[in-house]
Design an enzyme around this catalytic site. Sequence first.
Site, PDB file in Angstrom:
ATOM      1  N   ARG A  82      15.271   7.300  25.344  1.00  0.00           N
ATOM      2  CA  ARG A  82      16.425   6.751  26.052  1.00  0.00           C
ATOM      3  C   ARG A  82      16.008   5.576  26.933  1.00  0.00           C
ATOM      4  O   ARG A  82      14.834   5.378  27.215  1.00  0.00           O
ATOM      5  CB  ARG A  82      17.063   7.841  26.939  1.00  0.00           C
ATOM      6  CG  ARG A  82      17.818   8.890  26.170  1.00  0.00           C
ATOM      7  CD  ARG A  82      18.258  10.026  27.071  1.00  0.00           C
ATOM      8  NE  ARG A  82      17.134  10.810  27.562  1.00  0.00           N
ATOM      9  CZ  ARG A  82      17.229  11.815  28.420  1.00  0.00           C
ATOM     10  NH1 ARG A  82      18.411  12.158  28.892  1.00  0.00           N
ATOM     11  NH2 ARG A  82      16.164  12.475  28.802  1.00  0.00           N
ATOM     12  N   HIS A 106      14.075  16.064  39.162  1.00  0.00           N
ATOM     13  CA  HIS A 106      13.794  17.506  39.039  1.00  0.00           C
ATOM     14  C   HIS A 106      12.597  17.913  39.887  1.00  0.00           C
ATOM     15  O   HIS A 106      11.655  18.541  39.409  1.00  0.00           O
ATOM     16  CB  HIS A 106      13.589  17.890  37.569  1.00  0.00           C
ATOM     17  CG  HIS A 106      14.800  17.621  36.725  1.00  0.00           C
ATOM     18  ND1 HIS A 106      15.958  18.365  36.832  1.00  0.00           N
ATOM     19  CD2 HIS A 106      15.047  16.681  35.803  1.00  0.00           C
ATOM     20  CE1 HIS A 106      16.872  17.893  36.008  1.00  0.00           C
ATOM     21  NE2 HIS A 106      16.351  16.863  35.372  1.00  0.00           N
ATOM     22  N   GLU A 130      20.248  13.952  39.060  1.00  0.00           N
ATOM     23  CA  GLU A 130      20.761  15.324  38.892  1.00  0.00           C
ATOM     24  C   GLU A 130      21.276  15.938  40.181  1.00  0.00           C
ATOM     25  O   GLU A 130      21.929  16.982  40.126  1.00  0.00           O
ATOM     26  CB  GLU A 130      19.700  16.234  38.258  1.00  0.00           C
ATOM     27  CG  GLU A 130      18.561  16.684  39.157  1.00  0.00           C
ATOM     28  CD  GLU A 130      17.438  15.650  39.294  1.00  0.00           C
ATOM     29  OE1 GLU A 130      17.595  14.544  38.748  1.00  0.00           O
ATOM     30  OE2 GLU A 130      16.434  15.956  39.946  1.00  0.00           O
ATOM     31  N   SER A 186      24.015  17.291  30.171  1.00  0.00           N
ATOM     32  CA  SER A 186      24.247  18.723  29.965  1.00  0.00           C
ATOM     33  C   SER A 186      25.170  18.953  28.768  1.00  0.00           C
ATOM     34  O   SER A 186      24.989  19.896  28.007  1.00  0.00           O
ATOM     35  CB  SER A 186      24.856  19.342  31.223  1.00  0.00           C
ATOM     36  OG  SER A 186      23.911  19.329  32.272  1.00  0.00           O
ATOM     37  N   ALA A 190      17.517  25.429  30.747  1.00  0.00           N
ATOM     38  CA  ALA A 190      17.207  25.299  32.186  1.00  0.00           C
ATOM     39  C   ALA A 190      15.717  25.075  32.443  1.00  0.00           C
ATOM     40  O   ALA A 190      15.283  25.091  33.600  1.00  0.00           O
ATOM     41  CB  ALA A 190      17.701  26.535  32.929  1.00  0.00           C
ATOM     42  N   ILE A 191      14.952  24.826  31.402  1.00  0.00           N
ATOM     43  CA  ILE A 191      13.503  24.649  31.549  1.00  0.00           C
ATOM     44  C   ILE A 191      13.160  23.481  32.463  1.00  0.00           C
ATOM     45  O   ILE A 191      12.118  23.486  33.125  1.00  0.00           O
ATOM     46  CB  ILE A 191      12.840  24.464  30.145  1.00  0.00           C
ATOM     47  CG1 ILE A 191      11.307  24.578  30.241  1.00  0.00           C
ATOM     48  CG2 ILE A 191      13.259  23.173  29.476  1.00  0.00           C
ATOM     49  CD1 ILE A 191      10.804  25.923  30.617  1.00  0.00           C
ATOM     50  N   ASN A 200      13.396  17.674  27.659  1.00  0.00           N
ATOM     51  CA  ASN A 200      14.261  16.481  27.610  1.00  0.00           C
ATOM     52  C   ASN A 200      15.023  16.462  26.280  1.00  0.00           C
ATOM     53  O   ASN A 200      14.859  15.553  25.469  1.00  0.00           O
ATOM     54  CB  ASN A 200      13.450  15.197  27.807  1.00  0.00           C
ATOM     55  CG  ASN A 200      12.388  15.004  26.744  1.00  0.00           C
ATOM     56  OD1 ASN A 200      11.947  15.966  26.122  1.00  0.00           O
ATOM     57  ND2 ASN A 200      11.973  13.772  26.526  1.00  0.00           N
ATOM     58  N   MET A 201      15.857  17.451  26.106  1.00  0.00           N
ATOM     59  CA  MET A 201      16.572  17.607  24.831  1.00  0.00           C
ATOM     60  C   MET A 201      17.363  16.360  24.429  1.00  0.00           C
ATOM     61  O   MET A 201      17.296  15.934  23.276  1.00  0.00           O
ATOM     62  CB  MET A 201      17.494  18.831  24.893  1.00  0.00           C
ATOM     63  CG  MET A 201      16.728  20.130  25.013  1.00  0.00           C
ATOM     64  SD  MET A 201      17.809  21.542  25.247  1.00  0.00           S
ATOM     65  CE  MET A 201      18.674  21.584  23.702  1.00  0.00           C
TER      66      MET A 201
HETATM   67  N1  LIG Z   1      16.443  20.695  28.870  1.00  0.00           N
HETATM   68  C1  LIG Z   1      17.254  19.649  28.949  1.00  0.00           C
HETATM   69  O1  LIG Z   1      17.070  18.655  28.261  1.00  0.00           O
HETATM   70  C2  LIG Z   1      18.434  19.678  29.878  1.00  0.00           C
HETATM   71  C3  LIG Z   1      19.455  18.715  29.777  1.00  0.00           C
HETATM   72  C4  LIG Z   1      20.556  18.818  30.630  1.00  0.00           C
HETATM   73  C5  LIG Z   1      20.626  19.841  31.566  1.00  0.00           C
HETATM   74  N2  LIG Z   1      19.586  20.733  31.641  1.00  0.00           N
HETATM   75  C6  LIG Z   1      19.589  21.856  32.597  1.00  0.00           C
HETATM   76  O2  LIG Z   1      20.489  22.861  32.179  1.00  0.00           O
HETATM   77  C7  LIG Z   1      20.786  23.678  33.317  1.00  0.00           C
HETATM   78  C8  LIG Z   1      22.284  23.930  33.410  1.00  0.00           C
HETATM   79  O3  LIG Z   1      22.938  22.699  33.746  1.00  0.00           O
HETATM   80  P1  LIG Z   1      24.542  22.595  33.874  1.00  0.00           P
HETATM   81  O4  LIG Z   1      24.879  21.163  33.944  1.00  0.00           O
HETATM   82  O5  LIG Z   1      25.203  23.445  32.861  1.00  0.00           O
HETATM   83  O6  LIG Z   1      24.775  23.232  35.311  1.00  0.00           O
HETATM   84  P2  LIG Z   1      26.176  23.782  35.869  1.00  0.00           P
HETATM   85  O7  LIG Z   1      26.055  23.793  37.356  1.00  0.00           O
HETATM   86  O8  LIG Z   1      27.327  23.080  35.231  1.00  0.00           O
HETATM   87  O9  LIG Z   1      26.212  25.281  35.338  1.00  0.00           O
HETATM   88  C9  LIG Z   1      25.324  26.269  35.792  1.00  0.00           C
HETATM   89  C10 LIG Z   1      26.079  27.576  35.730  1.00  0.00           C
HETATM   90  O10 LIG Z   1      25.125  28.614  35.968  1.00  0.00           O
HETATM   91  C11 LIG Z   1      25.851  29.632  36.645  1.00  0.00           C
HETATM   92  N3  LIG Z   1      24.909  30.566  37.256  1.00  0.00           N
HETATM   93  C12 LIG Z   1      24.143  30.395  38.363  1.00  0.00           C
HETATM   94  N4  LIG Z   1      23.429  31.509  38.601  1.00  0.00           N
HETATM   95  C13 LIG Z   1      23.746  32.389  37.619  1.00  0.00           C
HETATM   96  C14 LIG Z   1      23.349  33.718  37.323  1.00  0.00           C
HETATM   97  N5  LIG Z   1      22.491  34.376  38.106  1.00  0.00           N
HETATM   98  N6  LIG Z   1      23.876  34.302  36.221  1.00  0.00           N
HETATM   99  C15 LIG Z   1      24.750  33.647  35.424  1.00  0.00           C
HETATM  100  N7  LIG Z   1      25.177  32.403  35.664  1.00  0.00           N
HETATM  101  C16 LIG Z   1      24.689  31.787  36.747  1.00  0.00           C
HETATM  102  C17 LIG Z   1      26.701  28.867  37.636  1.00  0.00           C
HETATM  103  O11 LIG Z   1      27.771  29.653  38.133  1.00  0.00           O
HETATM  104  C18 LIG Z   1      27.171  27.703  36.782  1.00  0.00           C
HETATM  105  O12 LIG Z   1      28.414  27.962  36.141  1.00  0.00           O
HETATM  106  C19 LIG Z   1      20.189  22.914  34.515  1.00  0.00           C
HETATM  107  O13 LIG Z   1      18.934  23.451  34.857  1.00  0.00           O
HETATM  108  C20 LIG Z   1      20.019  21.527  33.973  1.00  0.00           C
HETATM  109  O14 LIG Z   1      19.022  20.790  34.695  1.00  0.00           O
HETATM  110  C21 LIG Z   1      18.510  20.657  30.824  1.00  0.00           C
END
Ligand SMILES: NC(=O)c1ccc[n+]([C@@H]2O[C@H](COP(=O)([O-])OP(=O)(O)OC[C@H]3O[C@@H](n4cnc5c(N)ncnc54)[C@H](O)[C@@H]3O)[C@@H](O)[C@H]2O)c1
Length: 374
Positions: A15, A95, A117, A133, A267-268, A299-300
């Site tokens: 990207r 992060h 973020e 996300s 969530a990694i 970084n999906m």
């Molecule tokens: N790996 C990747 O490439 C990549 C890309 C984008 C986002 N992410 C990550 O994905 C994760 C989720 O992001 P998002 O945008 O969906 O966040 P978000 O805030 O929209 O959603 C997170 C959800 O988790 C819920 N939650 C919190 N604690 C909980 C628990 N104990 N049990 C069940 N649910 C619970 C919250 O209520 C919320 O609805 C983040 O860590 C983000 O950084 C990773």
Amino acid sequence: MRVGVAKEIKSDEYRVALTPAGARELVQGGHEVFIEHDAGEGSAFPDSLYEAEGAQIVGVDDVWADVDLLLKVKEPIPAEYDRLREELVLFTYLHLAADGGLTSALIDSGISAVAYETVETSNNALPLLAPMSEIAGRLAAQAGAYFLEKPLGGRGLLLGGVPGVAPGKVVVIGGGMVGYNAALIALGLGADVTIIERSIDRMRRLEEVLGARVTLLMSSSLQIEESLADADVVIGAVLIPGALAPKLVTRAMVAGMKNGSVVADVAIDQGGCLETSRPTTHSEPVYVIEGVTHYCVANMPGAVPVTATKALTNATLPYVEAIADQGLVQAVAADPALARGVNVLEGKLTYEAVAEAHGLEFAPLEDVIPLSPV
Ligand SMILES: NC(=O)c1ccc[n+]([C@@H]2O[C@H](COP(=O)([O-])OP(=O)(O)OC[C@H]3O[C@@H](n4cnc5c(N)ncnc54)[C@H](O)[C@@H]3O)[C@@H](O)[C@H]2O)c1
């Protein structure tokens, strides 16, 4: 302002932080734009497209040393730490709660660093995390379906089933932006989908949007353990903004899953929500623990740069323009959402959850600069 765009050097990251369309907006706004040579190549934006919009193509040393505001996608990696410096504003994904080394490098350098973020609006939306996300959630469902295939080490199950054969079961932990999008695609593939959430309001909203097509369950350790035992694909999608992800899935729960099932721990990037998760890359996306394939690519969206670059810059450009037009301090004072994004200001750690995660001194932003609208 002199605005630079660095080429990403993290493994498999294609990207870029600004499109030619964004470059045109900044140039028309009176700013100078410097693009590192080949920065847009991986997203199908050659240098010539930026030059056509009035940007200048420069080398890596110049893009880091000669600009006021530097735009990136991913956090600086150790090879870039020496380039961090005072008087530079860095705007990128950081992060920091999961990265003590980078946190210290930013503080020591005296830089100001704004994390995409943690930019957060008054209704708790994360506008610069949301587009990635959306993409990561959709990809997670695709990865789950793909790695269930036998030649890839999976159970050998078609996620959607066929008439007369039951579909696979997908359990999504966390029903936010990632979780909703993962569920949407899993449902589209024909899977049987369960979302485990801890917010009742969020579950009500998910029911409104997804209807009776999903099972919505309250999050608890027991519920997660029971749901996992029956799952073919598990998608980790929880977030506590700015903090490390809670380890909701123990190794024992993973051991209780079916052989050849798949977990995709999205969530990694915040440390992961399974005890057995460790970051992987697109070149080696999976590993197996307790007979369960783990897909933990940090970084999906980097896998789909043509889509991801446009989605990211659509969301970041208004904030980039605000910083470029007003300077960071004025822009932050005028916009509380952007203020939440400031993790480090001139070497001071201004984001409480990051300070807590690393046991470092926290300097509230309002003590460093005035935050009321100017
Ligand atoms: N790996 C990747 O490439 C990549 C890309 C984008 C986002 N992410 C990550 O994905 C994760 C989720 O992001 P998002 O945008 O969906 O966040 P978000 O805030 O929209 O959603 C997170 C959800 O988790 C819920 N939650 C919190 N604690 C909980 C628990 N104990 N049990 C069940 N649910 C619970 C919250 O209520 C919320 O609805 C983040 O860590 C983000 O950084 C990773």
